[in-house]
Scaffold this active site. Structure first.
Site, PDB file in Angstrom:
ATOM      1  N   SER A 285       0.863  -1.176   0.000  1.00 15.43           N
ATOM      2  CA  SER A 285       0.000   0.000   0.000  1.00 15.43           C
ATOM      3  C   SER A 285       0.896   1.220   0.000  1.00 15.43           C
ATOM      4  O   SER A 285       2.046   1.167   0.439  1.00 15.43           O
ATOM      5  CB  SER A 285      -0.872   0.004   1.258  1.00 15.43           C
ATOM      6  OG  SER A 285      -1.484   1.264   1.452  1.00 15.43           O
TER       7      SER A 285
ATOM      8  N   TYR B 292      -1.046  -1.488  10.374  1.00 16.17           N
ATOM      9  CA  TYR B 292      -1.237  -1.585   8.928  1.00 16.17           C
ATOM     10  C   TYR B 292      -0.031  -1.001   8.193  1.00 16.17           C
ATOM     11  O   TYR B 292       0.525  -1.629   7.281  1.00 16.17           O
ATOM     12  CB  TYR B 292      -2.517  -0.855   8.532  1.00 16.17           C
ATOM     13  CG  TYR B 292      -2.815  -0.884   7.057  1.00 16.17           C
ATOM     14  CD1 TYR B 292      -3.426  -1.986   6.476  1.00 16.17           C
ATOM     15  CD2 TYR B 292      -2.496   0.202   6.243  1.00 16.17           C
ATOM     16  CE1 TYR B 292      -3.717  -2.017   5.121  1.00 16.17           C
ATOM     17  CE2 TYR B 292      -2.782   0.186   4.886  1.00 16.17           C
ATOM     18  CZ  TYR B 292      -3.393  -0.924   4.331  1.00 16.17           C
ATOM     19  OH  TYR B 292      -3.662  -0.941   2.979  1.00 16.17           O
TER      20      TYR B 292
END
Length: 163
Positions: free
Chosen positions: A49, A62
């Site tokens: 990401s 995350y």
């Protein structure tokens, strides 16, 4: 003193994010590479990401997990390049997935506004990038981190410049 939200999350939530992202990617590559070593090589494309390339508030687990995927990808690319195995990673920015659809129109507009292209990406655009990385057209590409983010990682684009 109050801890920032991302660091006050439970240890189990943080550990879960690390297990899913880093250990999951490690195990996937471990078995993919073992199979590829018996053939002519191949291509692996991991999914990270844009959050793995710079910090994102309130998403410590995350963000750390996605940064770990990027690091694992680079190590595997170096370790297996001579055996004809290419390993790259895609780092999507705001993409119109089910999660963003459920978040609603306001969240989608906010996400679109964070990109220089002023829109969110489509799942097909990420898929096309993965297919390209697996193709012969990308045969000299390994260890790359490819943002698919509408220019978000390129830097800041203020609405008005003052000179």
């Amino acid at each position: 003193m109050t801890l920032p939200c991302s660091l006050s999350s439970t240890r189990s939530n943080f550990d879960r994010a690390i297990r899913i992202n880093i250990r999951g990617t490690f195990l996937g590559m471990k078995y993919q590479i073992a199979a590829m070593l018996h053939g002519p090589g191949g291509a692996i494309v991991n999914m990270a990401s844009i959050a793995g390339l710079h910090g994102v508030a309130d998403l410590a687990g995350y963000t750390a997990g996605k940064a770990g995927i990027i690091a694992l990808t680079r190590v595997a690319a170096l370790d297996y390049a001579e055996q004809g195995i290419r390993v790259n990673v895609v780092a999507p920015g705001p993409i119109l997935t089910h999660r963003l659809e459920v978040a609603g129109e306001q969240a989608q507009l906010l996400a679109a506004g964070a990109t220089p292209m002023r829109r969110v990406g489509r799942v097909g655009e990420v898929a096309a990038t993965v297919l390209w990385l697996c193709s012969g057209q990308a045969s000299f590409v390994t260890g790359a981190v490819l943002p698919v983010d509408g220019g978000q990682f390129a830097g800041l684009r203020p609405p008005q410049m003052h000179r």
